[in-house]
Scaffold this active site. Sequence first.
Site, PDB file in Angstrom:
ATOM      1  CG  ASP A 186      80.498 -39.990 -13.451  1.00 41.84           C
ATOM      2  OD1 ASP A 186      80.096 -40.184 -12.296  1.00 41.84           O
ATOM      3  OD2 ASP A 186      79.789 -40.163 -14.462  1.00 41.84           O
ATOM      4  CD  GLU A 270      80.491 -42.379  -9.083  1.00 41.54           C
ATOM      5  OE1 GLU A 270      79.346 -42.327  -8.629  1.00 41.54           O
ATOM      6  OE2 GLU A 270      80.759 -42.699 -10.246  1.00 41.54           O
ATOM      7  CG  ASP A 352      78.078 -38.652 -17.311  1.00 38.43           C
ATOM      8  OD1 ASP A 352      77.270 -38.857 -16.379  1.00 38.43           O
ATOM      9  OD2 ASP A 352      77.962 -39.167 -18.434  1.00 38.43           O
TER      10      ASP A 352
END
Length: 368
Positions: A186, A270, A352
């Site tokens: 993350d 991501e 997170d």
Amino acid sequence: MLIAHRIALDLNNVQATYMARAAGTARFAYNWALAEWQRQYEAWKLDNSQPKPTQAALRRQLNSIKREQFPWMLEVTKNAPQMAIIQLGDAFKNFFAGRTRYPQFRKKGVHDRFTLTNDQFSIDGCRIRIPNLGWVRMRETLRFVGKIMSATISRVADRWFVSITVDTADSPHLPQAKNQGAVGVDLGVTALATLSTGETIDGPKPHKALLARLQRLSRSLSRKQKGSANRKKAKAKLARLHARIAAIRGDALHQLTTNLTRRFHTIGIEDLNVRGMVRNRHLSRSISDMGFFELRRQLEYKAGMRGGQIVVADRFYPSSKTCSDCGHKLEALSLSVREWPCPVCGSIHDRDVNAAINLKNMAVSSTV
Ligand SMILES: [Zn+2]
């Protein structure tokens, strides 16, 4: 696989002058070709029997007039104008494909660079041979093995660098990742990254002293008279400091991507490569400075060299809002919430770490 190694150059005055001149020639050719492209395109719009502009035709056109009109171009490598126009052709290709905005004119001091094709230079240990100039010292030797494709020489503040592109021919030539498992990453607000293992990797804190100096230099620059020699000096000093801080941040990004690809085989991240998100102010400075594209590029080539893989989540994948224990999806989760309890299974999540675990699960399930 194509990868590039950027190496600082050690130049004497004669060599630095040559680099500046070659970069100036490249910039001139690029801007000349861009103006010519626009003119020829307008002419074609009015009369379709006129030829549409192409980079190859523009190169021929420049070649036929440069001896006469721009004889100074002959003093540097012929690659400088040639490659600049080829790059303009690529810029138009990217524009027409919707990947970038319309090509802009290159500015002095901003786009100081020129490119050499592999038949125009050679490398021997810590030196590179440049046409019409001779051998130039490099700070280190080329790190990658493979076919050398091209070299781009560019200026950052007052230093010159060469970026050498090498084709490593796909074969991973580094040892495989130690841990053959998967990890989710993350990309953080305060930390550089949080891993699904629970580790946080802190971003570099550019020294307080450096930041204070940055402030002082900007202030002193604004007090200098426009066009004065002192202003020029202050500007160069400021540019050097900016380059130094950027180098510290860039280094942190390289350390992060090397660390991850060395340890894990499968890495889930991501997709932040959405237009406008690149400058996401919620990302750590190191990543937002370099751009998400650079982070992904580094991860992909470094994983490629070790036989690992990168899995990028769909851009709408709700990594933060999903409970990594039971899969329950929250309606909303405000950015200020660092910890939350799942209303269904009761797990307490660090925002997170939970997102990183979801990214790991996503990566694993999409590879089986
Ligand atoms: Zn839950």
